[in-house]
Design a protein around this motif. Structure first.
Motif, PDB file in Angstrom:
ATOM      1  N   ALA A 194       0.829  -1.205   0.000  1.00 51.86           N
ATOM      2  CA  ALA A 194       0.000   0.000   0.000  1.00 51.86           C
ATOM      3  C   ALA A 194       0.865   1.257   0.000  1.00 51.86           C
ATOM      4  O   ALA A 194       2.010   1.243   0.470  1.00 51.86           O
ATOM      5  N   GLY A 195       0.287   2.327  -0.527  1.00 54.60           N
ATOM      6  CA  GLY A 195       0.943   3.625  -0.471  1.00 54.60           C
ATOM      7  C   GLY A 195       1.906   3.874  -1.615  1.00 54.60           C
ATOM      8  O   GLY A 195       2.057   3.050  -2.523  1.00 54.60           O
ATOM      9  N   GLY A 213      -2.409   5.571   0.202  1.00 56.84           N
ATOM     10  CA  GLY A 213      -2.367   4.275   0.886  1.00 56.84           C
ATOM     11  C   GLY A 213      -3.696   3.845   1.470  1.00 56.84           C
ATOM     12  O   GLY A 213      -3.815   2.746   2.023  1.00 56.84           O
ATOM     13  N   LYS A 214      -4.738   4.674   1.336  1.00 58.25           N
ATOM     14  CA  LYS A 214      -6.011   4.390   2.000  1.00 58.25           C
ATOM     15  C   LYS A 214      -6.663   3.096   1.508  1.00 58.25           C
ATOM     16  O   LYS A 214      -7.251   2.355   2.292  1.00 58.25           O
ATOM     17  N   ALA A 234       4.048  -1.234   3.665  1.00 56.74           N
ATOM     18  CA  ALA A 234       3.523   0.109   3.479  1.00 56.74           C
ATOM     19  C   ALA A 234       4.615   1.109   3.140  1.00 56.74           C
ATOM     20  O   ALA A 234       5.648   1.183   3.810  1.00 56.74           O
ATOM     21  N   GLY A 235       4.371   1.874   2.082  1.00 55.33           N
ATOM     22  CA  GLY A 235       5.226   3.002   1.767  1.00 55.33           C
ATOM     23  C   GLY A 235       4.994   4.120   2.768  1.00 55.33           C
ATOM     24  O   GLY A 235       4.197   3.978   3.697  1.00 55.33           O
ATOM     25  N   VAL A 276       3.889   2.079  -6.977  1.00 54.59           N
ATOM     26  CA  VAL A 276       5.354   2.039  -6.923  1.00 54.59           C
ATOM     27  C   VAL A 276       5.950   2.869  -8.065  1.00 54.59           C
ATOM     28  O   VAL A 276       5.458   2.816  -9.198  1.00 54.59           O
ATOM     29  N   ALA A 277       7.003   3.602  -7.757  1.00 54.18           N
ATOM     30  CA  ALA A 277       7.677   4.405  -8.788  1.00 54.18           C
ATOM     31  C   ALA A 277       8.230   3.509  -9.887  1.00 54.18           C
ATOM     32  O   ALA A 277       8.874   2.496  -9.609  1.00 54.18           O
TER      33      ALA A 277
END
Length: 399
Positions: A194-195, A213-214, A234-235, A276-277
């Motif tokens: 997430a995130g 991330g919600k 989690a990011g 994700v980047a």
């Protein structure tokens, strides 16, 4: 699902308290043992004797009325309960619970219990829509309290709108269904990401995206409530860890890659909801880059494709990806489903009303690799998470 359950019914002071009488009766008819706590205001609408007759148990109204000197009543009652129902739940009791106020028998017992708490609000339509009430309900929702939404119709105050206590039959059904849902993922291990990620440029700058991330956190919360053993990678987000979830914090795409692979083999269901980047700076700087008069160029390199890597290593896992798109979402989603060797994909058109990254609501399309498609209409991310997990659980069993 309710037979043999020990239920504490909290009745707060609203005209809808009369419906709590029928609710008590129906819970008892389902085979539950019911003990009732009434606030002083509730006693203005219904007599405690009514609830005593319907529940066949003493009714609790006063924190300091200790009927058994060997026990502290509100602690004993809090420990006794398998589940807690507040119906009707006024704006007052919702506010107390959200802010940790314990000044009567009902509020002290609520703070002391570790049982699941179901909240059935009932109030004037404008009260229900007040920012303070909304904020309090959002707080309780984040703490895994469960809401049984009020119905719409004619209210005792004369207004017509949302705020009428749900009918007792519907409350019983909602609780029974939720208790059943709590078992659907029991014994399953879920790995969820997430995130956003952050890709460092220098000590003060990084590249990231708008993901809050919600959605991933909602999936983790609901999965844990459904009995799953949940690991959440989690990011960097400012969200509280859902109850009973093992959270692993990461920052970069590479860190997320390593953690997802570390836990992948031991997982039954894997949901990659993180944004994700795709690229990171080819070079990072140890010191802050100083501003210059001329333009600046930064070279980028590809990050590892986490989802593709998971797809290539898939054995018995049921792998679900997310696709956040701005144009042709279904076409791009299907392409991602095939190219990453996924079992299913959740497609999110971020331009759709109510479906943005930071929104508390979402609108998604779920596509199984067989082509079967489900469209989930606008709802809270918690509700979307419930619908998605039911579908994922169903499909993973078939596969």
């Amino acid at each position: 699902m309710l037979r043999g359950s020990r239920i504490v019914l909290g009745v707060s002071g609203g005209i809808a308290a009369y419906k709590a009488c029928a609710l008590t009766s129906k819970l008892v008819q389902q085979g539950a043992e019911v003990k009732v706590i009434m606030t002083e205001s509730a006693k203005q609408f219904v007599s405690p004797l009514t609830f005593q007759a319907l529940s066949r148990n003493p009714v609790f109204t006063d924190t300091f009325d200790e009927k058994d000197p060997s026990k502290i009543a509100h602690i004993d009652l809090a420990d006794w309960a398998d589940l807690f129902v507040i119906a009707p739940a006024t704006a007052n009791i919702i506010g107390k619970l959200a802010n940790g106020i314990a000044d009567d028998m009902l509020s002290t017992t609520l703070l002391a219990t570790e049982a699941d708490v179901y909240i059935a609000p009932a109030m004037n339509v404008h009260m229900y829509g007040h920012p303070a009430v909304i904020k309090n309900m959002q707080t309780l929702d984040q703490w895994s309290y469960k809401f049984i939404e009020p119905g719409e119709g004619y209210l005792a105050c004369g207004y017509v709108g949302k705020g009428r206590l749900e009918e007792p039959e519907s409350i019983v059904k909602a609780i029974a269904n939720d208790r059943n849902d709590q078992q659907i993922l029991k014994g399953k291990k879920l790995l969820i990401s997430a995130g956003p990620t952050q890709e460092k440029i220098d000590p003060v700058r990084f590249l990231t995206n708008h993901s809050s991330g919600k959605m991933g956190f909602a999936l983790a919360q609901v999965a844990a409530e459904c009995g799953a053993d949940v690991t959440l990678v989690a990011g960097p987000v400012s969200l509280d860890t859902p109850a009973n979830v093992n959270r692993i914090n990461v920052i970069s795409a590479e860190e997320m890659y390593q953690e997802m692979l570390k836990h992948y083999d031991d997982s039954d269901i894997v949901i990659k909801a993180a944004a994700v980047a795709d690229y990171r700076p080819a070079k990072t700087y140890e010191h802050k880059i100083k501003k210059k008069d001329n333009d600046m160029q930064i070279s980028f390199e590809r990050t590892r494709d986490i989802l593709k890597e998971l797809g290539s290593k898939k054995e018995n896992q049921f792998l679900v990806g997310f696709a956040a798109e701005t144009n042709d979402p279904i076409a791009f989603g299907k392409q991602k489903l095939a190219s990453k060797q996924l079992d299913a994909i959740v497609i999110n058109d971020i331009n759709a009303s109510g479906a943005g990254f930071k929104s508390d609501t979402n609108v998604v399309t779920y596509i199984h690799r067989s082509g079967e498609t489900n469209h989930f209409k606008l709802a809270t991310k918690q509700e979307i998470a419930k619908q998605l997990l039911k579908q994922i659980n169903k499909d993973s069993k078939v596969d």
